[in-house]
Design a protein around this motif. Sequence first.
Motif, PDB file in Angstrom:
ATOM      1  N   ALA A   1       0.831  -1.205   0.000  1.00 16.85           N
ATOM      2  CA  ALA A   1       0.000   0.000   0.000  1.00 16.85           C
ATOM      3  C   ALA A   1       0.864   1.253   0.000  1.00 16.85           C
ATOM      4  CB  ALA A   1      -0.937  -0.005   1.205  1.00 16.85           C
ATOM      5  N   LEU A   2       1.952   1.226   0.761  1.00 16.05           N
ATOM      6  CA  LEU A   2       2.872   2.367   0.794  1.00 16.05           C
ATOM      7  C   LEU A   2       3.500   2.577  -0.581  1.00 16.05           C
ATOM      8  CD1 LEU A   2       4.512   4.533   2.338  1.00 16.05           C
ATOM      9  CD2 LEU A   2       6.146   2.719   2.921  1.00 16.05           C
ATOM     10  N   ALA A   3       3.952   1.489  -1.201  1.00 21.82           N
ATOM     11  CA  ALA A   3       4.567   1.595  -2.527  1.00 21.82           C
ATOM     12  C   ALA A   3       3.579   2.154  -3.542  1.00 21.82           C
ATOM     13  CB  ALA A   3       5.067   0.219  -2.975  1.00 21.82           C
ATOM     14  N   SER A   4       2.353   1.656  -3.527  1.00 20.14           N
ATOM     15  CA  SER A   4       1.339   2.131  -4.475  1.00 20.14           C
ATOM     16  C   SER A   4       1.033   3.599  -4.270  1.00 20.14           C
ATOM     17  CB  SER A   4       0.061   1.298  -4.332  1.00 20.14           C
ATOM     18  OG  SER A   4       0.298  -0.065  -4.636  1.00 20.14           O
ATOM     19  N   ASP A   5       0.932   4.014  -3.020  1.00 21.40           N
ATOM     20  CA  ASP A   5       0.623   5.411  -2.730  1.00 21.40           C
ATOM     21  C   ASP A   5       1.752   6.325  -3.198  1.00 21.40           C
ATOM     22  OD1 ASP A   5      -1.303   7.245  -1.042  1.00 21.40           O
ATOM     23  OD2 ASP A   5       0.732   7.814  -0.475  1.00 21.40           O
ATOM     24  N   PHE A   6       2.989   5.920  -2.937  1.00 15.31           N
ATOM     25  CA  PHE A   6       4.135   6.722  -3.354  1.00 15.31           C
ATOM     26  C   PHE A   6       4.203   6.830  -4.875  1.00 15.31           C
ATOM     27  CE2 PHE A   6       8.579   6.616  -4.854  1.00 15.31           C
ATOM     28  CZ  PHE A   6       9.002   7.863  -4.410  1.00 15.31           C
ATOM     29  N   ILE A   7       3.988   5.719  -5.567  1.00 19.99           N
ATOM     30  CA  ILE A   7       4.098   5.708  -7.023  1.00 19.99           C
ATOM     31  C   ILE A   7       3.006   6.566  -7.659  1.00 19.99           C
ATOM     32  CG2 ILE A   7       3.807   4.218  -9.052  1.00 19.99           C
ATOM     33  CD1 ILE A   7       5.264   2.032  -7.312  1.00 19.99           C
ATOM     34  N   ARG A   8       1.779   6.437  -7.200  1.00 19.05           N
ATOM     35  CA  ARG A   8       0.690   7.231  -7.779  1.00 19.05           C
ATOM     36  C   ARG A   8       0.888   8.719  -7.484  1.00 19.05           C
ATOM     37  NH1 ARG A   8      -5.012   5.417  -6.262  1.00 19.05           N
ATOM     38  NH2 ARG A   8      -5.547   6.494  -8.204  1.00 19.05           N
TER      39      ARG A   8
ATOM     40  N   ARG B   1      -0.974  12.578  -7.648  1.00 17.66           N
ATOM     41  CA  ARG B   1      -2.033  12.297  -6.676  1.00 17.66           C
ATOM     42  C   ARG B   1      -1.579  12.792  -5.302  1.00 17.66           C
ATOM     43  NH1 ARG B   1      -7.016   9.905  -8.446  1.00 17.66           N
ATOM     44  NH2 ARG B   1      -6.590   8.768 -10.382  1.00 17.66           N
ATOM     45  N   SER B   2      -2.520  13.065  -4.435  1.00 10.69           N
ATOM     46  CA  SER B   2      -2.156  13.449  -3.073  1.00 10.69           C
ATOM     47  C   SER B   2      -1.571  12.245  -2.342  1.00 10.69           C
ATOM     48  CB  SER B   2      -3.387  13.958  -2.317  1.00 10.69           C
ATOM     49  OG  SER B   2      -3.896  15.119  -2.914  1.00 10.69           O
TER      50      SER B   2
ATOM     51  N   ALA C   1       3.148  12.233   3.233  1.00  8.18           N
ATOM     52  CA  ALA C   1       3.332  13.689   3.159  1.00  8.18           C
ATOM     53  C   ALA C   1       4.072  14.192   4.392  1.00  8.18           C
ATOM     54  CB  ALA C   1       1.973  14.375   3.034  1.00  8.18           C
ATOM     55  N   ASP C   2       3.725  13.654   5.562  1.00  8.97           N
ATOM     56  CA  ASP C   2       4.401  14.060   6.799  1.00  8.97           C
ATOM     57  C   ASP C   2       5.870  13.667   6.775  1.00  8.97           C
ATOM     58  OD1 ASP C   2       2.046  15.109   7.732  1.00  8.97           O
ATOM     59  OD2 ASP C   2       1.616  13.467   9.129  1.00  8.97           O
ATOM     60  N   ALA C   3       6.170  12.483   6.237  1.00  9.52           N
ATOM     61  CA  ALA C   3       7.560  12.019   6.193  1.00  9.52           C
ATOM     62  C   ALA C   3       8.402  12.911   5.289  1.00  9.52           C
ATOM     63  CB  ALA C   3       7.611  10.570   5.713  1.00  9.52           C
ATOM     64  N   PHE C   4       7.851  13.322   4.155  1.00 11.46           N
ATOM     65  CA  PHE C   4       8.581  14.235   3.274  1.00 11.46           C
ATOM     66  C   PHE C   4       8.833  15.577   3.964  1.00 11.46           C
ATOM     67  CE2 PHE C   4       7.126  11.831  -0.645  1.00 11.46           C
ATOM     68  CZ  PHE C   4       8.400  11.507  -1.063  1.00 11.46           C
ATOM     69  N   ALA C   5       7.854  16.049   4.714  1.00 15.71           N
ATOM     70  CA  ALA C   5       7.940  17.384   5.306  1.00 15.71           C
ATOM     71  C   ALA C   5       8.791  17.424   6.573  1.00 15.71           C
ATOM     72  CB  ALA C   5       6.537  17.907   5.622  1.00 15.71           C
ATOM     73  N   ALA C   6       8.884  16.306   7.277  1.00 10.47           N
ATOM     74  CA  ALA C   6       9.564  16.297   8.570  1.00 10.47           C
ATOM     75  C   ALA C   6      11.078  16.378   8.397  1.00 10.47           C
ATOM     76  CB  ALA C   6       9.209  15.038   9.348  1.00 10.47           C
TER      77      ALA C   6
ATOM     78  N   SER D   1      -7.207   2.814   5.094  1.00 14.08           N
ATOM     79  CA  SER D   1      -7.882   4.107   4.950  1.00 14.08           C
ATOM     80  C   SER D   1      -6.790   5.153   4.748  1.00 14.08           C
ATOM     81  CB  SER D   1      -8.702   4.453   6.188  1.00 14.08           C
ATOM     82  OG  SER D   1      -9.321   5.700   6.060  1.00 14.08           O
ATOM     83  N   LEU D   2      -6.345   5.260   3.478  1.00 17.23           N
ATOM     84  CA  LEU D   2      -5.152   6.068   3.209  1.00 17.23           C
ATOM     85  C   LEU D   2      -5.360   7.548   3.379  1.00 17.23           C
ATOM     86  CD1 LEU D   2      -3.522   4.261   0.172  1.00 17.23           C
ATOM     87  CD2 LEU D   2      -2.637   4.476   2.476  1.00 17.23           C
ATOM     88  N   ARG D   3      -6.501   8.058   2.988  1.00 14.62           N
ATOM     89  CA  ARG D   3      -6.681   9.513   2.984  1.00 14.62           C
ATOM     90  C   ARG D   3      -7.845   9.898   3.873  1.00 14.62           C
ATOM     91  NH1 ARG D   3      -4.720   7.608  -1.531  1.00 14.62           N
ATOM     92  NH2 ARG D   3      -2.919   8.615  -2.427  1.00 14.62           N
ATOM     93  N   HIS D   4      -7.569  10.836   4.719  1.00 12.89           N
ATOM     94  CA  HIS D   4      -8.597  11.311   5.624  1.00 12.89           C
ATOM     95  C   HIS D   4      -8.341  12.771   5.936  1.00 12.89           C
ATOM     96  CE1 HIS D   4      -5.680   8.483   7.562  1.00 12.89           C
ATOM     97  NE2 HIS D   4      -5.292   9.576   8.167  1.00 12.89           N
TER      98      HIS D   4
END
Length: 248
Positions: free
Chosen positions: A203-210, A216-217, A223-228, A245-248
Amino acid sequence: MAQRALPLPAARLGRAVSTAGAAPEVSGVVLLLPDGETDSRRRPSTFSYAAQLPFARTLARAGQDDGLAVHVVRYRTRGWNTDADPAADAHWAADEVVRRYGDIPVCLVGHGMGGRAALRGAGHTAVNSALAMAPWLPEGTEPVKHLAGRRVLIVHGTNDARTDPELSYRLAERAKKANRDTCRFEVHSDGHALRQHRSEVMALASDFIRGSLFARSYARPVADAFAAPPPLGLRMPLAAGFGRSLRH
């Protein structure tokens, strides 16, 4: 009389992995880079290719509405060797994507030795992102300046006995200085194959790739990991249940 060494076979792209209902036009490509050995001039086994196909299908399903094509790269040899052969094959594969599909973004995704090849090959102009899973990274040997302008994600199990997770952290530290779009996730209690938390890793890989290929958001943890700032964004724990539940 000494025998002449046979020329290496050419690197190849496996057939594009697709799913029913996929978008007819390709808008982004993932190149999967298998694991391998430190030194070997033998041809890669068919198993190393076949082992990537379930992952390829998972990614293809996740990106089917976006026009994602997934190819497994067939290396010339199964070893890194002194010439970084898999990295050269990754560069060739990115060239081949441009030849086949035109000017579309490419994400290099690799495991173990393939993770090192993904990071090394990310300097190709067609590549906009790289995902290294449990990468083999000998200390202090990998360049990072070419990663500027790419999205970079490293994922490593904390109990990996084959490739040292601390070395991937140190590379991520150096990469973050050259490229702020670098993050790293730790999969607690998991090993080199990342099987224990496979669904979360997929799921992490798919989210990062998309997010990287199709704007895609990203999921909130990504997003937090990139910003931290370091070390927080480079030791981000992969939470159990990530992907439900990836996006909330």
